[in-house]
Scaffold this motif. Structure first.
Motif, short mmCIF file in Angstrom:
data_model
loop_
_atom_site.label_atom_id
_atom_site.label_comp_id
_atom_site.label_asym_id
_atom_site.label_seq_id
_atom_site.Cartn_x
_atom_site.Cartn_y
_atom_site.Cartn_z
N GLN A 394 0.96 -1.35 0.26
CA GLN A 394 0.45 0.23 0.01
C GLN A 394 1.05 1.24 0.30
O GLN A 394 1.44 1.01 0.99
N VAL A 395 0.44 2.98 -0.78
CA VAL A 395 0.37 3.56 -0.61
C VAL A 395 0.07 4.39 0.61
O VAL A 395 -1.46 4.68 -0.06
N ARG A 396 0.30 5.65 0.85
CA ARG A 396 -0.63 6.10 1.69
C ARG A 396 0.72 7.67 1.75
O ARG A 396 1.52 7.94 1.85
N GLU A 397 -0.19 8.61 1.71
CA GLU A 397 -0.03 10.44 1.92
C GLU A 397 -0.14 10.47 3.40
O GLU A 397 -0.46 10.60 4.22
N ALA A 398 1.22 10.19 4.31
CA ALA A 398 1.97 10.62 5.32
C ALA A 398 3.37 10.64 5.81
O ALA A 398 4.12 10.83 4.67
N ARG A 399 3.59 11.45 6.87
CA ARG A 399 5.19 11.87 7.50
C ARG A 399 6.27 10.69 6.86
O ARG A 399 6.41 9.35 6.60
N ARG A 400 7.05 11.62 6.15
CA ARG A 400 8.60 10.29 6.46
C ARG A 400 8.92 9.80 7.27
O ARG A 400 9.97 8.73 7.32
N THR A 431 -8.51 -20.29 -11.36
CA THR A 431 -9.35 -19.20 -10.98
C THR A 431 -8.32 -18.05 -10.85
O THR A 431 -8.13 -17.04 -10.44
N ALA A 432 -7.21 -18.06 -9.77
CA ALA A 432 -5.86 -17.16 -9.36
C ALA A 432 -5.49 -16.42 -10.73
O ALA A 432 -4.52 -14.97 -10.59
N SER A 433 -5.32 -17.04 -12.11
CA SER A 433 -4.44 -16.95 -12.91
C SER A 433 -5.08 -16.03 -13.82
O SER A 433 -4.77 -15.04 -14.81
N ARG A 434 -6.58 -16.31 -13.69
CA ARG A 434 -7.12 -15.59 -15.09
C ARG A 434 -8.48 -14.73 -14.27
O ARG A 434 -9.62 -15.55 -13.51
N THR A 435 -8.18 -13.06 -13.55
CA THR A 435 -9.31 -12.37 -12.60
C THR A 435 -9.35 -11.62 -13.47
O THR A 435 -9.67 -11.24 -15.06
N PRO A 436 -10.56 -10.49 -13.07
CA PRO A 436 -11.37 -9.10 -13.73
C PRO A 436 -10.14 -8.13 -13.53
O PRO A 436 -10.83 -7.39 -13.88
N LEU A 437 -9.34 -7.90 -13.19
CA LEU A 437 -9.13 -7.21 -13.09
C LEU A 437 -8.56 -6.87 -14.69
O LEU A 437 -7.64 -7.58 -15.15
N ARG A 438 -7.78 -5.75 -14.61
CA ARG A 438 -7.27 -5.30 -16.16
C ARG A 438 -5.62 -5.86 -16.51
O ARG A 438 -5.27 -6.19 -17.71
N GLU A 439 -5.01 -5.72 -15.70
CA GLU A 439 -3.71 -5.75 -15.81
C GLU A 439 -3.53 -7.73 -15.63
O GLU A 439 -4.13 -8.36 -14.23
N ARG A 440 -3.04 -8.16 -16.55
CA ARG A 440 -2.55 -10.18 -16.43
C ARG A 440 -1.60 -9.94 -14.72
O ARG A 440 -0.45 -9.33 -14.63
N PRO A 441 -2.00 -10.63 -13.76
CA PRO A 441 -0.67 -11.10 -13.11
C PRO A 441 0.05 -11.37 -13.51
O PRO A 441 0.06 -12.17 -14.61
N ARG A 455 -0.82 -6.28 -9.58
CA ARG A 455 -1.11 -4.80 -9.37
C ARG A 455 -2.33 -4.11 -9.47
O ARG A 455 -3.10 -4.24 -10.17
N LEU A 456 -2.88 -3.89 -8.46
CA LEU A 456 -4.31 -3.17 -8.49
C LEU A 456 -4.27 -1.95 -8.61
O LEU A 456 -5.60 -0.94 -8.62
N GLY A 457 -3.02 -0.69 -8.99
CA GLY A 457 -3.73 0.96 -9.37
C GLY A 457 -2.48 1.60 -8.88
O GLY A 457 -1.17 1.06 -9.17
N ASP A 458 -2.72 2.63 -9.02
CA ASP A 458 -1.27 3.03 -8.92
C ASP A 458 -0.65 4.22 -7.38
O ASP A 458 0.05 5.06 -7.71
N GLY A 459 -1.33 4.20 -6.80
CA GLY A 459 -1.06 4.49 -5.24
C GLY A 459 -1.39 5.73 -5.34
O GLY A 459 -1.07 6.50 -3.79
N ASP A 460 -2.84 6.03 -5.72
CA ASP A 460 -3.21 7.71 -5.48
C ASP A 460 -3.89 7.86 -6.29
O ASP A 460 -5.35 9.00 -5.41
N THR A 461 -4.64 6.77 -6.51
CA THR A 461 -6.35 6.51 -6.81
C THR A 461 -7.71 6.43 -6.40
O THR A 461 -6.48 4.62 -5.33
N GLY A 462 -8.24 5.97 -5.57
CA GLY A 462 -9.24 5.23 -4.75
C GLY A 462 -9.46 4.36 -6.05
O GLY A 462 -10.30 3.11 -5.11
N GLU A 463 -9.72 3.77 -7.43
CA GLU A 463 -9.88 2.57 -8.00
C GLU A 463 -9.58 1.61 -7.69
O GLU A 463 -9.75 1.06 -7.80
N SER A 464 -7.99 1.66 -6.86
CA SER A 464 -7.35 0.87 -6.62
C SER A 464 -8.17 -0.33 -5.63
O SER A 464 -8.24 -1.33 -5.16
#
Length: 481
Positions: A394-400, A431-441, A455-464
């Motif tokens: 996970q990525v978050r906006e928080a203190r260094r 099932t594990a190798s064929r998912t509804p995600l846009r990117e292939r695992p 891969r779930l997203g870019d770490g910047d938007t809630g779409e993940s």
């Protein structure tokens, strides 16, 4: 506020130097012990504690004192330092002065520094503190009444703190354990400038505990949720307005974006309980992949004073088995990194539950991107060599610096998820190798028993979050079927 004074000495406190410190209140004070001898207490003539002093802790990890006390806290020089903590009793005049005099005497004899440097009693410490008019309160008797506890009720154990970062020290850990065993809530009360270490923040979130922050506008609020609090029936609890709702403190919502980020990895491994098993390998592999080197130190509380050693970590876990072992692992000052590692003995074997957090500044975007790019290769190593079950990145906006302020912080956004071979087999390889995600695992490990990196997203938007929900529903649906 309870006043803690810490002596950071350049040489080991021996019996004579500690005795000289204890005489800061004159020869008439009594000396007692608590916590099965782990705490020495200066007491009045009736045996009531004025100052509680922890056993000296050797810090062999550079930067650890500065991480918790702020820049300039550590003595000059490259050698290790000894951390000696003195805690003055609440509401007792001159108790803080006595604690400061004790710490100052130690540093006069052994070299080093006192924190805070302006603590009462540090000036003129050679002269004993006049305690002729001091009377302490009786020490409470219940099991939850640890030396660290400032107020005890049937509902809560209240601890007052005023330091830059509130760490999960040995005494705070013991207070947390005792309050939970007595069916109480641990409540830490601080001024608004205090922050929590990541270890303290995580343990408070996972237990019926509360961080109470003083606020000049609303009185008190919860430092982790923002809920306005008031003292009710022996504990701090959410306040209610005329509509029965709990308002959020204005101070909690006053947030300014800094551009700082954190990368959070949470993963589990499962090993057979074999005689030659050495723990900590997965955590060390992750640390090296993301920072370029191994962890700097570890311990069973903060500050973490021991140099990193997988062998000694394993020995401790075996000594405590079948009880779980909780440890904190820290990095070097140039790349803030803190991990918690919990070793659990299960019927299936030995499980390691790890949360590793790394901090990145506004000008370290390239370093964060490099760490994110390294995740698939790291996942492959964990699957191939370290018996990985699952991992969430996970990525978050928080203190260094990784500390938690009493302000709203954005929740972490999922970036990637990893499924180990056993979980892939349970869900079914197709099932594990064929998912509804846009990117292939990405397939990990040997073809005969693979894992998968999603891969779930870019770490910047809630779409993940939507992607994670789709993936979990897909995998669980397959398992349920």
């Amino acid at each position: 506020m309870t006043k803690d004074v810490i002596a950071l000495t350049e040489r080991m406190p021996d019996a004579l130097s500690v005795l000289a410190g204890l005489l800061a209140g004159g020869p008439d004070l009594r000396v007692g012990t608590a916590g099965e001898g782990a705490v020495v207490q200066l007491c009045d003539a009736e045996g009531r504690p004025l100052v509680s002093i922890e056993v000296p802790l050797l810090l062999q990890v550079p930067g650890e004192a500065a991480r918790l006390l702020g820049p300039g806290a550590e003595p000059s020089g490259d050698g290790p330092v000894w951390w000696v903590e003195a805690r003055a009793a609440v509401g007792v005049p001159k108790a803080e002065q006595l604690a400061g005099a004790f710490a100052a005497r130690l540093t006069m004899l052994l070299g080093g520094r006192v924190w805070p440097p302006d603590a009462p009693g540090t000036a003129g410490a050679a002269r004993p503190v006049d305690l002729s008019d001091v009377t302490a309160v009786p020490a409470p008797a219940p099991a939850a009444a640890q030396p660290a506890v400032d107020m005890l009720t049937e509902q809560a154990a209240v601890i007052l703190q005023d330091r830059p970062v509130v760490p999960m020290t040995s005494w705070l850990s013991e207070a947390l354990r005792a309050t939970l065993e007595s069916d109480r809530s641990l409540q830490i009360v601080t001024p608004p400038h205090c922050r929590l270490s990541p270890c303290t923040a995580m343990l408070l979130q996972s237990t019926p505990s509360r961080w109470v922050v003083q606020d000049e506008r609303c009185g008190y609020y919860d430092g982790q949720t923002g809920a306005v609090l008031s003292w009710q029936d022996g504990a701090f609890a959410p306040d209610r307005d005329e509509r029965g709702e709990t308002p959020v403190a204005d101070a909690f919502t006053e947030v300014r974006p800094t551009g700082e980020r954190q990368l959070v990895l949470s993963f589990r491994t499962l090993h057979r309980a074999e005689a030659d098993l050495v723990l900590g390998g997965a955590l060390e592999a992750a640390w090296r992949a993301l920072t370029g080197g191994p962890p700097a130190g570890w311990g069973t509380s903060e500050p973490a004073g021991l140099p990193w050693s997988r062998r000694k970590l394993t020995d401790l876990a075996y000594e405590r088995a079948p009880q779980p072992t909780w440890t904190v692992v820290v990095g070097t000052p140039d790349r803030p990194a803190v991990a918690t590692l919990r070793v659990i003995r299960t019927p299936e074997g030995v499980e390691e539950d790890v949360t590793l957090t790394l901090g990145y500044g506004l000008d370290e975007k390239a370093a964060l991107e490099a760490a994110l790019e390294a995740l698939p290769e790291l996942a492959d190593e964990l699957v191939t060599r370290h018996k990985l079950k699952t991992m969430m990145c996970q990525v978050r906006e928080a203190r260094r610096d990784l500390s938690a302020p009493p302000r709203f912080e954005h929740p972490p956004l999922p970036y990637a998820f990893v499924l180990g071979p056993a979980e892939v087999q349970e869900a079914g390889r197709d099932t594990a190798s064929r998912t509804p995600l846009r990117e292939r695992p990405v397939q990990l490990g040997p073809n005969a028993r693979p894992g998968f990196y999603y891969r779930l997203g870019d770490g910047d938007t809630g779409e993940s979050w939507t992607a994670l929900e789709q993936l979990v529903r897909h995998l669980r649906g397959a398992t349920a079927g």
